[in-house]
Design an enzyme around this catalytic site. Structure first.
Site, PDB file in Angstrom:
ATOM      1  N   HIS A 116       0.827  -1.214   0.000  1.00 26.63           N
ATOM      2  CA  HIS A 116       0.000   0.000   0.000  1.00 26.63           C
ATOM      3  C   HIS A 116       0.859   1.262   0.000  1.00 26.63           C
ATOM      4  O   HIS A 116       1.919   1.325   0.626  1.00 26.63           O
ATOM      5  CB  HIS A 116      -1.002   0.005   1.159  1.00 26.63           C
ATOM      6  CG  HIS A 116      -0.445   0.167   2.533  1.00 26.63           C
ATOM      7  ND1 HIS A 116      -0.187   1.405   3.095  1.00 26.63           N
ATOM      8  CD2 HIS A 116      -0.119  -0.737   3.491  1.00 26.63           C
ATOM      9  CE1 HIS A 116       0.251   1.255   4.330  1.00 26.63           C
ATOM     10  NE2 HIS A 116       0.314  -0.039   4.596  1.00 26.63           N
TER      11      HIS A 116
ATOM     12  N   ASP B 284       6.251   2.719   6.016  1.00 27.74           N
ATOM     13  CA  ASP B 284       5.012   1.940   6.158  1.00 27.74           C
ATOM     14  C   ASP B 284       3.945   2.630   5.301  1.00 27.74           C
ATOM     15  O   ASP B 284       3.354   3.614   5.719  1.00 27.74           O
ATOM     16  CB  ASP B 284       4.592   1.899   7.615  1.00 27.74           C
ATOM     17  CG  ASP B 284       3.276   1.166   7.859  1.00 27.74           C
ATOM     18  OD1 ASP B 284       2.769   0.516   6.925  1.00 27.74           O
ATOM     19  OD2 ASP B 284       2.748   1.274   8.971  1.00 27.74           O
TER      20      ASP B 284
ATOM     21  N   GLU C 123      -5.049   1.784   3.071  1.00 25.53           N
ATOM     22  CA  GLU C 123      -4.858   0.649   3.967  1.00 25.53           C
ATOM     23  C   GLU C 123      -4.913   1.084   5.423  1.00 25.53           C
ATOM     24  O   GLU C 123      -5.473   0.389   6.274  1.00 25.53           O
ATOM     25  CB  GLU C 123      -3.507  -0.007   3.662  1.00 25.53           C
ATOM     26  CG  GLU C 123      -3.292  -1.366   4.347  1.00 25.53           C
ATOM     27  CD  GLU C 123      -2.666  -1.277   5.734  1.00 25.53           C
ATOM     28  OE1 GLU C 123      -2.544  -2.315   6.404  1.00 25.53           O
ATOM     29  OE2 GLU C 123      -2.293  -0.160   6.175  1.00 25.53           O
ATOM     30  N   GLU C 124      -4.338   2.253   5.709  1.00 26.18           N
ATOM     31  CA  GLU C 124      -4.233   2.711   7.090  1.00 26.18           C
ATOM     32  C   GLU C 124      -5.584   3.070   7.702  1.00 26.18           C
ATOM     33  O   GLU C 124      -5.687   3.243   8.923  1.00 26.18           O
ATOM     34  CB  GLU C 124      -3.296   3.920   7.179  1.00 26.18           C
ATOM     35  CG  GLU C 124      -1.851   3.647   6.772  1.00 26.18           C
ATOM     36  CD  GLU C 124      -1.088   2.811   7.774  1.00 26.18           C
ATOM     37  OE1 GLU C 124      -1.660   2.484   8.837  1.00 26.18           O
ATOM     38  OE2 GLU C 124       0.076   2.465   7.497  1.00 26.18           O
TER      39      GLU C 124
ATOM     40  N   GLU D 216       4.528  -6.032   3.218  1.00 33.10           N
ATOM     41  CA  GLU D 216       4.274  -5.088   4.302  1.00 33.10           C
ATOM     42  C   GLU D 216       5.530  -4.895   5.145  1.00 33.10           C
ATOM     43  O   GLU D 216       6.562  -5.513   4.891  1.00 33.10           O
ATOM     44  CB  GLU D 216       3.132  -5.616   5.196  1.00 33.10           C
ATOM     45  CG  GLU D 216       1.786  -4.934   4.977  1.00 33.10           C
ATOM     46  CD  GLU D 216       1.713  -3.529   5.554  1.00 33.10           C
ATOM     47  OE1 GLU D 216       2.736  -3.030   6.072  1.00 33.10           O
ATOM     48  OE2 GLU D 216       0.616  -2.952   5.517  1.00 33.10           O
TER      49      GLU D 216
ATOM     50  N   HIS E 295       5.156   4.098  12.429  1.00 35.99           N
ATOM     51  CA  HIS E 295       4.209   5.208  12.622  1.00 35.99           C
ATOM     52  C   HIS E 295       4.860   6.402  13.324  1.00 35.99           C
ATOM     53  O   HIS E 295       4.227   7.080  14.125  1.00 35.99           O
ATOM     54  CB  HIS E 295       2.956   4.744  13.352  1.00 35.99           C
ATOM     55  CG  HIS E 295       1.993   4.029  12.452  1.00 35.99           C
ATOM     56  ND1 HIS E 295       0.630   4.043  12.658  1.00 35.99           N
ATOM     57  CD2 HIS E 295       2.187   3.297  11.331  1.00 35.99           C
ATOM     58  CE1 HIS E 295       0.040   3.331  11.707  1.00 35.99           C
ATOM     59  NE2 HIS E 295       0.974   2.863  10.887  1.00 35.99           N
TER      60      HIS E 295
END
Length: 356
Positions: A66, A178, A212-213, A235, A322
């Protein structure tokens, strides 16, 4: 990593792409893959690269990562021109005060800072209290609300001011790894397959998915559209080789020790064995983890799309997930590409993935 690939990674990470606002990053992805595959974009913003194989009864193989990153969104402007915001994805309120940010407006990018009272003006009993995100604000230097509104609109996306930086060796740090690391691997798999001397006995779909998040949304729709027989989600995963992470939670996972192959309910056992055996046979170093439930990745929705898909995860070890300083090893990215490309040639019969 070859120079052209590293430059692509830099461009991909520099492009802003909070969930729902992925277009800049998707343009970079699309431009990179256009020379070596058929390319399409759907109404969600997912980008598909397709390479047709040779032979009859070819299985459809979908490899997905993603492109969206966590970020912020303009929610309200007060009379003094300060911007209040909400989170896009899982943003940690501990780390945001004092951060530099970019507000992405229709007129261009604005620099801003997330303000905070000086420690001298905070009562001692309040100093250990986390300031909630809805109480934090961004200062763009505007004199008042009218001046701020000449540029900023409610709903504008905001990203942290952090791009790709090299650390020691092959370690790099950036916001958005990410999961632009996953989109990068997908693009490199497409490139490498296009350079093979012979066509593979599969139809390959490389997908850079969106949103996706905020709920695996692009992975859901792209899986339905492609209708794959086999799906590999690329991922990131929590590295446990930093001082403040407990290995008992996520296993023993380190940077530079190869991509990760999880096992568990979300993973087709035949596909897992194929990937693991391919790694062993080709001298590709990998790591293993266990995930006893559905994963919070596009592999989750891919597995249960339509009548079901034989699904696996290839994960990249990542420190500081994150945050604006996510950190990984470039060797692990290259290892993931090598593993997936080597495994694709062994996926010529879709019936082989029915567990018995």
């Amino acid at each position: 990593m070859r120079d052209a690939s590293f430059e692509f990674l830099q461009q991909l990470l520099a492009a802003p792409s909070p969930s729902g606002y992925e277009q800049p990053a998707q343009r970079v992805f699309r431009s990179y893959i256009e020379p070596f595959c058929q390319v399409a974009t759907d109404v969600m913003g997912n980008v598909f690269g397709m390479i047709q194989g040779a032979g009859n009864n070819r299985p459809r193989i979908m490899v997905v990562g993603h492109s969206d990153e966590i970020g912020l969104q303009v929610r309200y402007l007060d009379d003094n021109g300060f911007i209040y915001f909400s989170a896009i994805g899982g943003v940690d309120p501990h780390i945001t005060p004092g951060m530099r940010v970019h507000v992405h407006t229709a007129k261009g990018k604005l620099n801003g800072v997330i303000g905070k009272r000086p420690i001298h003006l905070i009562e001692p009993k309040e100093r250990d209290t986390v300031i909630k995100l809805d109480a934090q604000y961004i200062d763009i230097g505007a004199a008042n609300k009218k001046e701020a509104l000449e540029w900023v609109r409610v709903g504008d996306p905001i990203t942290f001011d952090s791009n790709l930086e090299r650390l020691f060796g092959d370690r790099v740090s950036s916001r958005g790894l990410d999961d632009k690391a996953g989109s990068f691997v997908v693009a490199e798999v497409l490139r490498r397959v296009s350079e093979l001397p012979d066509q593979l006995p599969i139809d390959l779909y490389g997908v850079s998915s969106v949103q996706e998040e905020v709920g695996l949304r692009g992975g859901t729709t792209s899986s339905y559209s492609v209708n794959p027989d086999v799906g590999i989600c690329v991922e990131v995963d929590f590295a446990t080789d930093q001082p403040d992470v407990d290995k008992k939670h996520n296993g023993e996972v380190g940077l530079g020790k190869g991509p990760i192959l999880p096992r568990g309910a979300n993973i087709n056992p035949v596909l897992f064995d194929l990937l693991s055996d391919t790694a062993t046979g080709n001298g590709i170093v990998v790591q293993y983890t266990g995930i006893a439930r559905a994963t919070g990745t596009d592999a989750n929705v891919m597995q249960i799309s339509r009548g079901g898909v034989a699904t696996a995860l290839v994960k990249i070890p990542l420190r500081y997930m994150h945050t604006p300083v996510e950190t990984l090893s470039l060797a692990d990215l290259d290892g993931a590409v090598e593993l997936i490309v080597a495994s694709l040639a062994k996926m010529g019969h879709k019936e082989a993935f029915i567990p018995m």
